[in-house]
Every structure is written in structure tokens, then in C-alpha cells.
Design a protein around this motif. Structure first.
Motif, PDB file in Angstrom:
ATOM      1  N   THR A 116       0.825  -1.211   0.000  1.00 27.02           N
ATOM      2  CA  THR A 116       0.000   0.000   0.000  1.00 27.02           C
ATOM      3  C   THR A 116       0.859   1.261   0.000  1.00 27.02           C
ATOM      4  N   THR A 117       1.925   1.254   0.793  1.00 26.87           N
ATOM      5  CA  THR A 117       2.807   2.420   0.860  1.00 26.87           C
ATOM      6  C   THR A 117       3.543   2.622  -0.458  1.00 26.87           C
ATOM      7  N   ALA A 118       4.034   1.530  -1.046  1.00 27.94           N
ATOM      8  CA  ALA A 118       4.713   1.633  -2.340  1.00 27.94           C
ATOM      9  C   ALA A 118       3.754   2.148  -3.403  1.00 27.94           C
ATOM     10  N   PHE A 119       2.523   1.662  -3.373  1.00 21.88           N
ATOM     11  CA  PHE A 119       1.533   2.091  -4.370  1.00 21.88           C
ATOM     12  C   PHE A 119       1.245   3.584  -4.241  1.00 21.88           C
ATOM     13  N   THR A 120       1.134   4.051  -3.011  1.00 20.32           N
ATOM     14  CA  THR A 120       0.886   5.472  -2.770  1.00 20.32           C
ATOM     15  C   THR A 120       2.049   6.320  -3.278  1.00 20.32           C
ATOM     16  N   GLU A 121       3.274   5.829  -3.064  1.00 22.88           N
ATOM     17  CA  GLU A 121       4.451   6.538  -3.569  1.00 22.88           C
ATOM     18  C   GLU A 121       4.423   6.649  -5.097  1.00 22.88           C
ATOM     19  N   MET A 122       4.009   5.567  -5.734  1.00 24.09           N
ATOM     20  CA  MET A 122       4.056   5.509  -7.198  1.00 24.09           C
ATOM     21  C   MET A 122       2.909   6.248  -7.869  1.00 24.09           C
ATOM     22  N   ASP A 123       1.730   6.166  -7.285  1.00 23.92           N
ATOM     23  CA  ASP A 123       0.521   6.708  -7.923  1.00 23.92           C
ATOM     24  C   ASP A 123       0.457   8.222  -7.741  1.00 23.92           C
ATOM     25  N   GLU A 124       1.265   8.914  -8.514  1.00 23.09           N
ATOM     26  CA  GLU A 124       1.446  10.355  -8.343  1.00 23.09           C
ATOM     27  C   GLU A 124       0.163  11.150  -8.569  1.00 23.09           C
ATOM     28  N   ASN A 125      -0.662  10.735  -9.525  1.00 21.58           N
ATOM     29  CA  ASN A 125      -1.882  11.502  -9.806  1.00 21.58           C
ATOM     30  C   ASN A 125      -3.119  10.952  -9.103  1.00 21.58           C
ATOM     31  N   ASN A 126      -2.904   9.973  -8.225  1.00 25.04           N
ATOM     32  CA  ASN A 126      -3.983   9.431  -7.386  1.00 25.04           C
ATOM     33  C   ASN A 126      -5.196   8.953  -8.189  1.00 25.04           C
ATOM     34  N   ASP A 127      -4.917   8.275  -9.315  1.00 24.34           N
ATOM     35  CA  ASP A 127      -6.036   7.779 -10.114  1.00 24.34           C
ATOM     36  C   ASP A 127      -6.309   6.290  -9.887  1.00 24.34           C
ATOM     37  N   GLY A 128      -5.616   5.709  -8.908  1.00 24.43           N
ATOM     38  CA  GLY A 128      -5.881   4.321  -8.562  1.00 24.43           C
ATOM     39  C   GLY A 128      -5.118   3.303  -9.388  1.00 24.43           C
ATOM     40  N   VAL A 166      -0.968   2.727 -11.448  1.00 27.36           N
ATOM     41  CA  VAL A 166       0.377   3.262 -11.639  1.00 27.36           C
ATOM     42  C   VAL A 166       0.806   3.029 -13.081  1.00 27.36           C
ATOM     43  N   SER A 167       1.072   4.105 -13.793  1.00 29.49           N
ATOM     44  CA  SER A 167       1.539   4.002 -15.177  1.00 29.49           C
ATOM     45  C   SER A 167       3.028   3.675 -15.183  1.00 29.49           C
ATOM     46  N   GLU A 168       3.524   3.306 -16.354  1.00 28.63           N
ATOM     47  CA  GLU A 168       4.956   3.042 -16.481  1.00 28.63           C
ATOM     48  C   GLU A 168       5.765   4.281 -16.122  1.00 28.63           C
ATOM     49  N   GLU A 169       5.302   5.432 -16.566  1.00 31.24           N
ATOM     50  CA  GLU A 169       6.001   6.685 -16.274  1.00 31.24           C
ATOM     51  C   GLU A 169       6.055   6.950 -14.770  1.00 31.24           C
ATOM     52  N   GLU A 170       4.939   6.743 -14.076  1.00 32.86           N
ATOM     53  CA  GLU A 170       4.895   6.961 -12.628  1.00 32.86           C
ATOM     54  C   GLU A 170       5.808   5.978 -11.904  1.00 32.86           C
ATOM     55  N   PHE A 171       5.811   4.731 -12.365  1.00 35.49           N
ATOM     56  CA  PHE A 171       6.668   3.706 -11.764  1.00 35.49           C
ATOM     57  C   PHE A 171       8.138   4.084 -11.879  1.00 35.49           C
ATOM     58  N   ILE A 172       8.548   4.474 -13.068  1.00 41.85           N
ATOM     59  CA  ILE A 172       9.938   4.846 -13.298  1.00 41.85           C
ATOM     60  C   ILE A 172      10.315   6.072 -12.467  1.00 41.85           C
ATOM     61  N   LYS A 173       9.414   7.032 -12.440  1.00 40.99           N
ATOM     62  CA  LYS A 173       9.677   8.275 -11.705  1.00 40.99           C
ATOM     63  C   LYS A 173       9.870   8.010 -10.210  1.00 40.99           C
ATOM     64  N   ALA A 174       9.010   7.165  -9.635  1.00 40.47           N
ATOM     65  CA  ALA A 174       9.101   6.852  -8.201  1.00 40.47           C
ATOM     66  C   ALA A 174      10.415   6.152  -7.881  1.00 40.47           C
ATOM     67  N   CYS A 175      10.836   5.238  -8.740  1.00 39.45           N
ATOM     68  CA  CYS A 175      12.088   4.516  -8.506  1.00 39.45           C
ATOM     69  C   CYS A 175      13.300   5.426  -8.681  1.00 39.45           C
ATOM     70  N   MET A 176      13.273   6.245  -9.725  1.00 43.13           N
ATOM     71  CA  MET A 176      14.401   7.140  -9.973  1.00 43.13           C
ATOM     72  C   MET A 176      14.539   8.198  -8.884  1.00 43.13           C
ATOM     73  N   ARG A 177      13.428   8.534  -8.259  1.00 46.88           N
ATOM     74  CA  ARG A 177      13.470   9.507  -7.155  1.00 46.88           C
ATOM     75  C   ARG A 177      13.777   8.823  -5.823  1.00 46.88           C
ATOM     76  N   GLN A 178      14.021   7.501  -5.888  1.00 49.12           N
ATOM     77  CA  GLN A 178      14.385   6.705  -4.719  1.00 49.12           C
ATOM     78  C   GLN A 178      13.343   6.770  -3.612  1.00 49.12           C
ATOM     79  N   LYS A 179      12.084   6.696  -4.009  1.00 52.96           N
ATOM     80  CA  LYS A 179      11.025   6.580  -3.010  1.00 52.96           C
ATOM     81  C   LYS A 179      11.252   5.282  -2.236  1.00 52.96           C
ATOM     82  N   LYS A 180      11.126   5.325  -0.933  1.00 52.69           N
ATOM     83  CA  LYS A 180      11.609   4.253  -0.057  1.00 52.69           C
ATOM     84  C   LYS A 180      11.085   2.862  -0.408  1.00 52.69           C
ATOM     85  N   PHE A 181       9.777   2.678  -0.404  1.00 56.15           N
ATOM     86  CA  PHE A 181       9.216   1.349  -0.586  1.00 56.15           C
ATOM     87  C   PHE A 181       9.240   0.930  -2.057  1.00 56.15           C
TER      88      PHE A 181
END
Length: 215
Positions: free
Chosen positions: A171-183, A185-200
Motif C-alpha cells: 500500500t505504501t509503495a503504491f501510494t508513492e508511485m501513484d502520483e496523480n492518485n487515479d488508482g 500506476v503508469s509506467e512513467e509513474e513507476f519509473i519516476k518513483a524509482c528514480m526519485r528513490q522513493k523508499k518502498f
């Protein structure tokens, strides 16, 4: 073969992994067409003679020109002896089997192998996204992420990995990734969250990398 060092450096890890190392060193009988050779050469920066040499190496271990699910299962067992890898290996297999025909052909094998060994961190993450996107619809749902977390924790024998802690991670990882809160996670959001080193997000991605990537 050194694999994904740039990505692992970006995400902050130095641990070795296994499956891709074995697959990169294995030596799959379909005919390799001129189109296949051209496609692989174009997408891997290998010259045609090297592509053909790699194909002969591939055929020596996979005479029908394809890696079956059974063969892939044996590779996973070799990487993780005494561990039940069956659940997670389906997810890793999906990353290679881009046409979803139940086999990994030489073309699929070489493209993923090259990207994970020589691609940019973003290209690596595009491949890893396929592991999380279980139904191949181009987005990761919370349900999919929870399933990956459950199967991943099972493989690595995570201590104290009860259902509650797994749900928190997912749940925490999903919240980190789902930047636009649309329920989703797109490929772009996934890559962005990882590249920004979001913890989970980073933690899960690194654990996937360590399954099939070697230093």
C-alpha cells in the motif's frame, strides 16, 4: 555478465543476483531469420556476426530455439536451491515473454539481456515494470502490487512477513508511485518513483533486480 550496474547504483545497492547471470552464460530449433538478426543487431548494438554466434550458443542448450517454462523453472531452482520459486518465476518469465506465447525465443531473450546489461536505468525499469504489470494492461493496480509483494516475500523467506506487514509495504509503495492518485500506476509513474528513490518503491524494485541481476 555485468548487469544493470547503472540502475543499481542509481537505486543504491551493490548486492549480486542470479537468474540473468545464469541465463547470460547458458549456451534454445527455429530458424533465425534475416529480419531477426537485423532487429537484434539494431536494438542491441551488436554486430551481425556476434548475434549469429550468440544464437548458436543459445541453440546448444535449447535445440528448439526457445526456453520453455520448464527450463526457466530449472534455472530459478539453480539460483535458489531448496526454495519454492514457482510463484515469482511466473512474473520474471513474463518480462521476457513479450508476445505471451509461453516461451522465450532468442529474439526476446537477447533484447532483455542487452537492455538489462547495457541499457539506461530508465530502460531497465521499463523491463521491470512488466514484472509488476501482471495482466499486461500497461498499468499496475494495488491488487497486482500486493500479489507481487506476497510472492516476493515468499521467495526470499522474509522473517516477520505476515499479511499485515505485506499489505503495508504494498500500500505504501503504491501510494508513492501513484502520483496523480487515479488508482493505478503508469509506467512513467513507476519509473519516476524509482528514480526519485522513493523508499518502498525502491525496496521492491531492488529485490526484483537481485533475483535476476548480477554484478
Amino acid at each position: 555478465m555485468a548487469v544493470s550496474r547503472k540502475l543499481k547504483s542509481k537505486l543504491g545497492t551493490k548486492k549480486s543476483g542470479g537468474v540473468l547471470n545464469i541465463m547470460g552464460c547458458i549456451n534454445g530449433k527455429s530458424v533465425l531469420t534475416e529480419e531477426d538478426i537485423d532487429f537484434i543487431a539494431k536494438n542491441t548494438a551488436m554486430d551481425r556476426s556476434k548475434v549469429e554466434a550468440q544464437y548458436q550458443n543459445f541453440l546448444s542448450q535449447h535445440p528448439d530455439g526457445r526456453i520453455s517454462r520448464k527450463s526457466f523453472h530449472e534455472m530459478m531452482k539453480e539460483c535458489y536451491p531448496g526454495t519454492d520459486t514457482e510463484k515469482l518465476e511466473r512474473h520474471i518469465f513474463r518480462m521476457y515473454d513479450t508476445n505471451d506465447d509461453g516461451h522465450i525465443d532468442f529474439r526476446e531473450f537477447m533484447i532483455v539481456l542487452y537492455i538489462m546489461s547495457s541499457g539506461s536505468p530508465e530502460e531497465n525499469l521499463q523491463q521491470i515494470f512488466r514484472v509488476f504489470d501482471i495482466n499486461n494492461d500497461g498499468a499496475i493496480s494495488l491488487k497486482e502490487l500486493k500479489r507481487i509483494v506476497k510472492d516476493l516475500f515468499h521467495l526470499i523467506n522474509e522473517k516477520d512477513a505476515d499479511q499485515a506487514s505485506q499489505d503495508v509495504v504494498a500500500t505504501t509503495a503504491f501510494t508513492e508511485m501513484d502520483e496523480n492518485n487515479d488508482g493505478q500506476v503508469s509506467e512513467e509513474e513507476f519509473i519516476k518513483a524509482c528514480m526519485r528513490q522513493k523508499k518502498f518503491s525502491t525496496m521492491l524494485t531492488l529485490r526484483i533486480i537481485d533475483i535476476f541481476v548480477s554484478e
